[in-house]
Design a protein around this motif. Structure first.
Motif, PDB file in Angstrom:
ATOM      1  N   GLY A   1     -18.795   3.903  -4.404  1.00 54.23           N
ATOM      2  CA  GLY A   1     -18.031   4.909  -3.685  1.00 54.23           C
ATOM      3  C   GLY A   1     -17.081   4.368  -2.640  1.00 54.23           C
ATOM      4  N   CYS A   2     -17.180   3.082  -2.298  1.00 51.20           N
ATOM      5  CA  CYS A   2     -16.223   2.510  -1.349  1.00 51.20           C
ATOM      6  C   CYS A   2     -14.822   2.602  -1.944  1.00 51.20           C
ATOM      7  CB  CYS A   2     -16.552   1.040  -1.076  1.00 51.20           C
ATOM      8  SG  CYS A   2     -18.065   0.776  -0.136  1.00 51.20           S
ATOM      9  N   ASP A   3     -13.850   2.873  -1.113  1.00 48.10           N
ATOM     10  CA  ASP A   3     -12.505   3.015  -1.654  1.00 48.10           C
ATOM     11  C   ASP A   3     -11.502   2.117  -0.941  1.00 48.10           C
ATOM     12  OD1 ASP A   3     -12.542   4.488   0.707  1.00 48.10           O
ATOM     13  OD2 ASP A   3     -11.218   6.044  -0.037  1.00 48.10           O
ATOM     14  N   PHE A   4     -10.394   1.888  -1.647  1.00 47.11           N
ATOM     15  CA  PHE A   4      -9.314   1.051  -1.144  1.00 47.11           C
ATOM     16  C   PHE A   4      -8.086   1.916  -0.885  1.00 47.11           C
ATOM     17  CE2 PHE A   4     -11.847  -1.691  -3.888  1.00 47.11           C
ATOM     18  CZ  PHE A   4     -12.016  -2.827  -3.099  1.00 47.11           C
ATOM     19  N   ILE A   5      -7.343   1.567   0.132  1.00 47.87           N
ATOM     20  CA  ILE A   5      -6.042   2.176   0.357  1.00 47.87           C
ATOM     21  C   ILE A   5      -4.999   1.184  -0.135  1.00 47.87           C
ATOM     22  CG2 ILE A   5      -4.382   2.987   2.071  1.00 47.87           C
ATOM     23  CD1 ILE A   5      -6.724   3.819   3.810  1.00 47.87           C
ATOM     24  N   LEU A   6      -4.303   1.559  -1.207  1.00 46.87           N
ATOM     25  CA  LEU A   6      -3.299   0.683  -1.793  1.00 46.87           C
ATOM     26  C   LEU A   6      -1.901   1.228  -1.505  1.00 46.87           C
ATOM     27  CD1 LEU A   6      -4.975  -0.117  -5.241  1.00 46.87           C
ATOM     28  CD2 LEU A   6      -5.245  -1.275  -3.046  1.00 46.87           C
ATOM     29  N   LYS A   7      -0.958   0.320  -1.315  1.00 50.17           N
ATOM     30  CA  LYS A   7       0.403   0.713  -0.952  1.00 50.17           C
ATOM     31  C   LYS A   7       1.211   1.199  -2.148  1.00 50.17           C
ATOM     32  CE  LYS A   7       0.537  -2.558   2.891  1.00 50.17           C
ATOM     33  NZ  LYS A   7       1.183  -3.786   3.434  1.00 50.17           N
ATOM     34  N   ASN A   8       0.809   0.815  -3.348  1.00 48.27           N
ATOM     35  CA  ASN A   8       1.571   1.209  -4.536  1.00 48.27           C
ATOM     36  C   ASN A   8       1.559   2.728  -4.673  1.00 48.27           C
ATOM     37  OD1 ASN A   8       2.340   1.709  -7.334  1.00 48.27           O
ATOM     38  ND2 ASN A   8       2.135  -0.491  -7.606  1.00 48.27           N
ATOM     39  N   PRO A   9       2.728   3.364  -4.667  1.00 53.07           N
ATOM     40  CA  PRO A   9       2.776   4.834  -4.713  1.00 53.07           C
ATOM     41  C   PRO A   9       2.259   5.431  -6.021  1.00 53.07           C
ATOM     42  CG  PRO A   9       4.973   3.911  -5.008  1.00 53.07           C
ATOM     43  CD  PRO A   9       4.086   2.768  -4.627  1.00 53.07           C
ATOM     44  N   LYS A  10       2.085   4.617  -7.039  1.00 50.04           N
ATOM     45  CA  LYS A  10       1.600   5.129  -8.314  1.00 50.04           C
ATOM     46  C   LYS A  10       0.078   5.048  -8.439  1.00 50.04           C
ATOM     47  CE  LYS A  10       5.939   4.627 -10.746  1.00 50.04           C
ATOM     48  NZ  LYS A  10       6.653   4.135 -11.935  1.00 50.04           N
ATOM     49  N   VAL A  11      -0.571   4.593  -7.374  1.00 50.35           N
ATOM     50  CA  VAL A  11      -2.033   4.589  -7.346  1.00 50.35           C
ATOM     51  C   VAL A  11      -2.481   5.771  -6.490  1.00 50.35           C
ATOM     52  CG1 VAL A  11      -4.119   3.353  -6.688  1.00 50.35           C
ATOM     53  CG2 VAL A  11      -2.147   2.093  -7.586  1.00 50.35           C
ATOM     54  N   LYS A  12      -3.097   6.753  -7.130  1.00 50.31           N
ATOM     55  CA  LYS A  12      -3.599   7.910  -6.387  1.00 50.31           C
ATOM     56  C   LYS A  12      -4.819   7.529  -5.581  1.00 50.31           C
ATOM     57  CE  LYS A  12      -5.020  12.723  -6.945  1.00 50.31           C
ATOM     58  NZ  LYS A  12      -5.218  13.831  -7.925  1.00 50.31           N
TER      59      LYS A  12
ATOM     60  N   MET B   1      -7.001  -5.958  -5.445  1.00 52.76           N
ATOM     61  CA  MET B   1      -6.761  -4.638  -6.029  1.00 52.76           C
ATOM     62  C   MET B   1      -5.275  -4.302  -5.997  1.00 52.76           C
ATOM     63  SD  MET B   1      -9.771  -3.661  -6.955  1.00 52.76           S
ATOM     64  CE  MET B   1      -9.997  -5.418  -7.245  1.00 52.76           C
ATOM     65  N   GLU B   2      -4.637  -4.602  -4.888  1.00 50.47           N
ATOM     66  CA  GLU B   2      -3.201  -4.333  -4.750  1.00 50.47           C
ATOM     67  C   GLU B   2      -2.402  -5.114  -5.778  1.00 50.47           C
ATOM     68  OE1 GLU B   2      -0.850  -1.929  -3.365  1.00 50.47           O
ATOM     69  OE2 GLU B   2      -1.877  -2.412  -1.489  1.00 50.47           O
ATOM     70  N   SER B   3      -2.752  -6.378  -5.950  1.00 45.88           N
ATOM     71  CA  SER B   3      -2.048  -7.234  -6.903  1.00 45.88           C
ATOM     72  C   SER B   3      -2.223  -6.722  -8.330  1.00 45.88           C
ATOM     73  CB  SER B   3      -2.558  -8.668  -6.776  1.00 45.88           C
ATOM     74  OG  SER B   3      -1.958  -9.504  -7.728  1.00 45.88           O
ATOM     75  N   PHE B   4      -3.448  -6.350  -8.685  1.00 43.41           N
ATOM     76  CA  PHE B   4      -3.696  -5.863 -10.034  1.00 43.41           C
ATOM     77  C   PHE B   4      -2.957  -4.554 -10.293  1.00 43.41           C
ATOM     78  CE2 PHE B   4      -5.890  -3.240 -13.102  1.00 43.41           C
ATOM     79  CZ  PHE B   4      -5.880  -4.078 -14.202  1.00 43.41           C
ATOM     80  N   ALA B   5      -2.976  -3.650  -9.324  1.00 39.73           N
ATOM     81  CA  ALA B   5      -2.308  -2.365  -9.502  1.00 39.73           C
ATOM     82  C   ALA B   5      -0.823  -2.563  -9.773  1.00 39.73           C
ATOM     83  CB  ALA B   5      -2.508  -1.484  -8.268  1.00 39.73           C
ATOM     84  N   GLY B   6      -0.193  -3.472  -9.032  1.00 46.51           N
ATOM     85  CA  GLY B   6       1.221  -3.745  -9.242  1.00 46.51           C
ATOM     86  C   GLY B   6       1.491  -4.313 -10.619  1.00 46.51           C
TER      87      GLY B   6
END
Length: 200
Positions: free
Chosen positions: A135-146, A69-74
């Motif tokens: 409903g499970c959620d991820f905490i992503l480091k990218n600041p542009k992902v709310k 998820m982190e990789s895709f968001a970036g």
């Protein structure tokens, strides 16, 4: 797929949970108990990732799924800024692969000599697993992902990203598995649901 050495109590718990999840009367809680019983037995990273969803449904900040998820968001944010496309990742979990991995593992770990009863119960297992993932959620480091969470829809589960502070967002056309997204810079902050966590 070799299992690590385990104690007798852990194995007994897994056998009991296995029998329950294979029952015709199995339910959502039986799936949770079964996956929880596999964690101490040393399953592979795919099974362990699913087990961890049930143990830590709130705020997943590590693991195979979270990394994807982190990789895709970036990549998605970069694509917006550079006005380019980005590849849609393949599914993290594919139903038949997950079922086969679990069937192989329960046999290798000594939970059962014949996993055919689990294979026969796979549709119920997947249905209840999807209910747990919803409903499970991820905490992503990218600041542009709310936020980024899993949403169940018609027998599948998707990762729903909510991006913020973007100059533009994307309208997405999916041409097929692995297709390049077509980005149309026509809107502002909106939720985006790519086909990245799907069970088919």
């Amino acid at each position: 797929m070799a299992a690590k050495k385990i104690n007798a109590k852990a194995l007994a718990n897994a056998r009991e949970a296995y029998d329950a999840v294979c029952s015709l009367n199995s339910g959502k809680n039986d799936v949770a108990a079964f996956l929880a019983s596999l964690r101490p037995l040393g399953p592979d990273f795919v099974i362990l990732d699913l087990c961890n969803f049930l143990a830590h449904a709130e705020g997943r900040d590590k693991g195979h799924s979270q990394s994807r998820m982190e990789s895709f968001a970036g990549a998605f944010v970069d694509a917006l800024e550079q006005r380019t496309g980005v590849e849609i990742p393949g599914p993290l979990f594919v139903k038949d692969d997950v079922v086969k991995r679990i069937a192989s593992f329960v046999q290798a770990a000594g939970i059962t000599a014949d996993p055919s009863s689990f294979l026969a119960a796979k549709e119920n297992f997947v249905r209840f697993l999807l209910e747990w993932l919803d409903g499970c959620d991820f905490i992503l480091k990218n600041p542009k992902v709310k936020d980024c969470r899993i949403v169940r829809d018609n027998g599948e589960a998707f990762a729903a990203f909510h991006f913020q502070n973007l100059a533009a967002t994307a309208a997405v056309r999916r041409d097929g598995p692995g297709a390049t997204m077509i980005l149309l810079f026509t809107g502002t902050d909106r939720e985006f649901r790519p086909f990245v966590v799907t069970m088919t």
